[in-house]
Design a protein around this motif. Structure first.
Motif, PDB file in Angstrom:
ATOM      1  N   ALA A   1      11.316   6.802  15.953  1.00 48.49           N
ATOM      2  CA  ALA A   1      10.027   6.000  16.017  1.00 48.49           C
ATOM      3  C   ALA A   1       9.072   6.907  14.901  1.00 48.49           C
ATOM      4  N   ALA A   2       8.966   8.236  15.535  1.00 49.27           N
ATOM      5  CA  ALA A   2       7.646   9.100  14.904  1.00 49.27           C
ATOM      6  C   ALA A   2       8.349   9.066  13.527  1.00 49.27           C
ATOM      7  N   THR A   3       9.590  10.240  13.803  1.00 47.37           N
ATOM      8  CA  THR A   3      10.835  10.632  12.590  1.00 47.37           C
ATOM      9  C   THR A   3      10.274   9.372  11.092  1.00 47.37           C
ATOM     10  N   LEU A   4      11.036   8.382  11.323  1.00 48.58           N
ATOM     11  CA  LEU A   4      10.509   7.012  10.986  1.00 48.58           C
ATOM     12  C   LEU A   4       8.961   6.591   9.910  1.00 48.58           C
ATOM     13  N   GLY A   5       8.322   6.811  11.661  1.00 44.46           N
ATOM     14  CA  GLY A   5       6.532   7.050  10.875  1.00 44.46           C
ATOM     15  C   GLY A   5       6.521   8.073   9.430  1.00 44.46           C
ATOM     16  N   ILE A   6       6.653   9.000   9.921  1.00 42.34           N
ATOM     17  CA  ILE A   6       6.560   9.816   9.192  1.00 42.34           C
ATOM     18  C   ILE A   6       7.422   9.764   7.712  1.00 42.34           C
ATOM     19  N   GLU A   7       8.191   9.353   7.889  1.00 41.68           N
ATOM     20  CA  GLU A   7       9.331   9.699   6.167  1.00 41.68           C
ATOM     21  C   GLU A   7       8.818   8.347   5.919  1.00 41.68           C
ATOM     22  N   LEU A   8       8.569   7.413   6.348  1.00 45.83           N
ATOM     23  CA  LEU A   8       8.854   5.828   5.446  1.00 45.83           C
ATOM     24  C   LEU A   8       7.562   5.962   4.790  1.00 45.83           C
ATOM     25  N   PRO A   9       6.551   6.141   4.282  1.00 48.38           N
ATOM     26  CA  PRO A   9       5.497   6.252   3.688  1.00 48.38           C
ATOM     27  C   PRO A   9       6.006   6.843   2.372  1.00 48.38           C
ATOM     28  N   SER A  10       6.223   8.287   2.190  1.00 45.65           N
ATOM     29  CA  SER A  10       6.940   8.581   1.455  1.00 45.65           C
ATOM     30  C   SER A  10       7.889   8.483   0.248  1.00 45.65           C
ATOM     31  N   PHE A  11       8.910   7.644   1.110  1.00 43.51           N
ATOM     32  CA  PHE A  11       9.521   7.255   0.674  1.00 43.51           C
ATOM     33  C   PHE A  11       9.763   6.220   0.161  1.00 43.51           C
ATOM     34  N   ILE A  12       8.738   4.954   0.374  1.00 45.92           N
ATOM     35  CA  ILE A  12       8.349   4.396  -0.006  1.00 45.92           C
ATOM     36  C   ILE A  12       7.762   4.169  -1.540  1.00 45.92           C
ATOM     37  N   VAL A  13       7.351   5.488  -1.106  1.00 41.91           N
ATOM     38  CA  VAL A  13       6.076   5.471  -2.496  1.00 41.91           C
ATOM     39  C   VAL A  13       7.281   6.168  -3.966  1.00 41.91           C
ATOM     40  N   ILE A  14       7.581   6.672  -3.179  1.00 42.29           N
ATOM     41  CA  ILE A  14       8.691   7.566  -3.818  1.00 42.29           C
ATOM     42  C   ILE A  14      10.074   6.370  -4.481  1.00 42.29           C
ATOM     43  N   TYR A  15      10.233   5.444  -3.911  1.00 39.16           N
ATOM     44  CA  TYR A  15      11.362   4.843  -3.892  1.00 39.16           C
ATOM     45  C   TYR A  15      10.216   3.731  -5.064  1.00 39.16           C
ATOM     46  N   LEU A  16       8.848   3.607  -5.112  1.00 40.46           N
ATOM     47  CA  LEU A  16       8.627   2.538  -6.325  1.00 40.46           C
ATOM     48  C   LEU A  16       8.088   3.434  -7.550  1.00 40.46           C
ATOM     49  N   ILE A  17       8.020   4.426  -7.933  1.00 37.79           N
ATOM     50  CA  ILE A  17       7.949   5.163  -8.363  1.00 37.79           C
ATOM     51  C   ILE A  17       9.140   5.150  -9.390  1.00 37.79           C
ATOM     52  N   ALA A  18      10.191   5.659  -8.568  1.00 43.79           N
ATOM     53  CA  ALA A  18      11.614   5.624  -9.290  1.00 43.79           C
ATOM     54  C   ALA A  18      11.937   4.085  -9.942  1.00 43.79           C
ATOM     55  N   MET A  19      11.223   2.793  -9.340  1.00 43.89           N
ATOM     56  CA  MET A  19      11.713   1.721 -10.278  1.00 43.89           C
ATOM     57  C   MET A  19      11.001   1.684 -10.867  1.00 43.89           C
ATOM     58  N   LEU A  20       9.665   1.967 -10.813  1.00 42.57           N
ATOM     59  CA  LEU A  20       8.752   2.024 -12.110  1.00 42.57           C
ATOM     60  C   LEU A  20       8.661   2.596 -13.267  1.00 42.57           C
ATOM     61  N   LEU A  21       9.595   3.882 -13.055  1.00 42.88           N
ATOM     62  CA  LEU A  21       9.580   5.680 -14.378  1.00 42.88           C
ATOM     63  C   LEU A  21      10.507   4.978 -15.148  1.00 42.88           C
ATOM     64  N   ASP A  22      11.101   3.790 -15.328  1.00 40.38           N
ATOM     65  CA  ASP A  22      11.469   3.371 -16.619  1.00 40.38           C
ATOM     66  C   ASP A  22      10.430   2.971 -17.723  1.00 40.38           C
ATOM     67  N   ASN A  23       9.535   2.704 -17.052  1.00 40.91           N
ATOM     68  CA  ASN A  23       8.544   1.307 -18.052  1.00 40.91           C
ATOM     69  C   ASN A  23       7.934   2.242 -18.247  1.00 40.91           C
ATOM     70  N   PHE A  24       7.658   3.643 -17.967  1.00 38.97           N
ATOM     71  CA  PHE A  24       6.696   4.716 -18.188  1.00 38.97           C
ATOM     72  C   PHE A  24       7.289   5.908 -18.947  1.00 38.97           C
ATOM     73  N   LEU A  25       8.219   5.328 -18.430  1.00 40.27           N
ATOM     74  CA  LEU A  25       9.335   6.841 -20.194  1.00 40.27           C
ATOM     75  C   LEU A  25       9.258   5.783 -21.436  1.00 40.27           C
ATOM     76  N   GLU A  26       8.626   4.685 -20.556  1.00 36.46           N
ATOM     77  CA  GLU A  26       8.946   3.291 -22.438  1.00 36.46           C
ATOM     78  C   GLU A  26       6.836   3.983 -23.139  1.00 36.46           C
ATOM     79  N   ILE A  27       6.286   4.722 -22.639  1.00 39.25           N
ATOM     80  CA  ILE A  27       5.200   4.783 -22.973  1.00 39.25           C
ATOM     81  C   ILE A  27       5.318   6.551 -24.041  1.00 39.25           C
ATOM     82  N   ALA A  28       4.911   6.201 -25.387  1.00 34.55           N
ATOM     83  CA  ALA A  28       4.693   7.470 -25.913  1.00 34.55           C
ATOM     84  C   ALA A  28       4.548   8.478 -25.370  1.00 34.55           C
TER      85      ALA A  28
END
Length: 118
Positions: free
Chosen positions: A79-106
């Motif tokens: 429980a403690a390990t998931l608590g400290i890991e999950l927020p970073s994982f979610i943020v990085i996952y969202l950035i990775a999902m949106l990175l393709d859109n960011f790379l389209e900006i010149a």
């Protein structure tokens, strides 16, 4: 409140709102676990920090795992390990999902080209 959920929530807050890596999180972990929740003593926290520094892996995750394990065994550690890991994982996952859109900006695409050259 269920202690396992409290582990998860406490460490998720630390993981989400702390910047600067594991060493920056140590004081927040100590404040939450020693001062606020009294899950471990100050001496135990010092021992946990020393052990976490000497074992492989990120220090904040190791500290969270040890605190959870000391209180509730394997399920507390999870429980403690998931608590400290999950927020970073979610943020990085969202950035990775949106990175393709960011790379389209010149401007951003050119910045990455410059970084790649360096």
């Amino acid at each position: 409140m269920n202690i396992l959920f409290e582990f998860f929530l406490t460490f998720a807050k630390i993981g989400l709102f702390t910047f600067g890596g594991g060493y920056a999180m140590i004081s927040m972990i100590e404040h939450a676990c020693v001062d606020s929740k009294q899950w471990v003593s100050h001496d135990d926290m010092m021992k946990i920090t020393v052990i976490a520094e000497s074992t492989p892996g990120p220090i904040a995750i190791n500290c969270a795992t040890f605190v959870g394990y000391k209180q509730k065994g394997l399920v507390g550690a999870i429980a403690a390990t998931l608590g400290i890991e999950l927020p970073s994982f979610i943020v990085i996952y969202l950035i990775a999902m949106l990175l393709d859109n960011f790379l389209e900006i010149a401007v951003i695409a050119n910045a990455f080209k410059g970084i790649k050259l360096a």
